[in-house]
Design an enzyme around this catalytic site. Structure first.
Site, PDB file in Angstrom:
ATOM      1  N   HIS A 144      11.230   6.548   1.260  1.00  0.00           N
ATOM      2  CA  HIS A 144      11.499   7.019   2.664  1.00  0.00           C
ATOM      3  C   HIS A 144      11.724   5.993   3.519  1.00  0.00           C
ATOM      4  CE1 HIS A 144      11.010   9.395   6.091  1.00  0.00           C
ATOM      5  NE2 HIS A 144       9.946   8.725   6.501  1.00  0.00           N
ATOM      6  N   HIS A 148       6.495   2.143   9.055  1.00  0.00           N
ATOM      7  CA  HIS A 148       6.216   3.101  10.117  1.00  0.00           C
ATOM      8  C   HIS A 148       5.134   4.022   9.756  1.00  0.00           C
ATOM      9  CE1 HIS A 148       9.110   5.752   8.077  1.00  0.00           C
ATOM     10  NE2 HIS A 148       8.674   6.655   8.497  1.00  0.00           N
ATOM     11  N   ASP A 149       4.862   4.363   8.481  1.00  0.00           N
ATOM     12  CA  ASP A 149       3.651   5.342   8.102  1.00  0.00           C
ATOM     13  C   ASP A 149       2.845   4.597   7.641  1.00  0.00           C
ATOM     14  OD1 ASP A 149       5.019   7.642   8.766  1.00  0.00           O
ATOM     15  OD2 ASP A 149       6.311   7.902   7.031  1.00  0.00           O
ATOM     16  N   GLU A 153      -0.625   5.555   9.472  1.00  0.00           N
ATOM     17  CA  GLU A 153      -0.740   6.813   9.608  1.00  0.00           C
ATOM     18  C   GLU A 153      -1.121   7.570   8.170  1.00  0.00           C
ATOM     19  OE1 GLU A 153       2.037   9.176  12.172  1.00  0.00           O
ATOM     20  OE2 GLU A 153       2.207  10.690  10.505  1.00  0.00           O
ATOM     21  N   ASP A 154      -0.594   7.098   7.164  1.00  0.00           N
ATOM     22  CA  ASP A 154      -0.794   7.571   5.933  1.00  0.00           C
ATOM     23  C   ASP A 154      -1.381   6.882   4.941  1.00  0.00           C
ATOM     24  OD1 ASP A 154       0.663   9.874   6.633  1.00  0.00           O
ATOM     25  OD2 ASP A 154       2.351   9.188   5.976  1.00  0.00           O
ATOM     26  N   ASP A 196      13.907   7.872  11.322  1.00  0.00           N
ATOM     27  CA  ASP A 196      12.904   8.525  10.896  1.00  0.00           C
ATOM     28  C   ASP A 196      13.214  10.173  10.651  1.00  0.00           C
ATOM     29  OD1 ASP A 196      10.421   9.319   9.259  1.00  0.00           O
ATOM     30  OD2 ASP A 196       9.319   9.736  11.383  1.00  0.00           O
TER      31      ASP A 196
HETATM   32 ZN    ZN Z   1       8.429   8.707   8.070  1.00  0.00          ZN
END
Ligand code: ZN
Length: 176
Positions: free
Chosen positions: A34, A60-61, A64-65, A122
């Site tokens: 991704h 980018h993630d 967050e993840d 995204d």
């Molecule tokens: Zn994403």
């Protein structure tokens, strides 16, 4: 000139951080596909060659993840990359997912241009995935709702990059 070495370092960093995660599609694809898709869209469809934007797309993630902190990103990739990643990171202290989604719509207009480009990539990548390899448990209604929500986010940030916005519109035109 794009700093290829730093972009590859970001790809490798993200691959390591996401190493145990999978996407929601039926094949449970490796998560790193991704972020790589975002960077590929930016570079090869959007003509983006800005190093910080490409690094932020790959990363980018991570906040967050994964367990990644903003300080870690600052140390390895600099303040600009870290701040763009933070701009596209949902506030997970807000546990209501619907509220987080609404906040993305409300914040979209106020983020930096690099963050807007990452957000465009995204949403383009996610719309394409929903059409090509949808999460097995998503109803038609849920897929449509995702398309509509993505469009309401992107509609708030238009005017930043005509080329990427056209790529988004093309992806949106495949709404189920
Ligand atoms: Zn994403």
């Amino acid at each position: 000139m794009t700093d290829i070495a730093l972009v590859l370092k970001a790809a490798s960093f993200a691959a390591h951080k996401h190493r145990d995660q999978r996407r929601k599609d039926e094949q449970a694809s490796p998560y790193i596909n991704h972020p790589l898709a975002l960077a590929n869209i930016l570079a090869n469809e959007g003509g983006v060659n800005d190093t910080a934007t490409l690094c932020a797309a790959l990363l980018h993630d991570t906040i967050e993840d994964t367990e990644t902190t903003a300080d870690e990103l600052r140390e390895s990739f600099g303040e600009t990359v870290a701040s763009v990643v933070l701009e596209v990171t949902d506030d997970k202290s807000i546990t209501d997912k619907a509220v987080r989604k609404q906040l993305q719509v409300e914040h979209a207009a106020g983020i930096s241009d690099p963050a807007k480009r990452v957000k465009l990539a995204d949403k383009i990548a996610n719309l394409r995935d929903i059409v090509a390899t949808p999460p097995s448990d998503w109803t038609l209604e849920r897929r449509r709702q995702y398309f509509d929500w993505a469009k309401s986010v992107i509609d708030r940030l238009r005017g930043v990059d005509a080329r990427l916005e056209a790529v988004f519109d093309q992806a949106y035109s495949k709404r189920p």
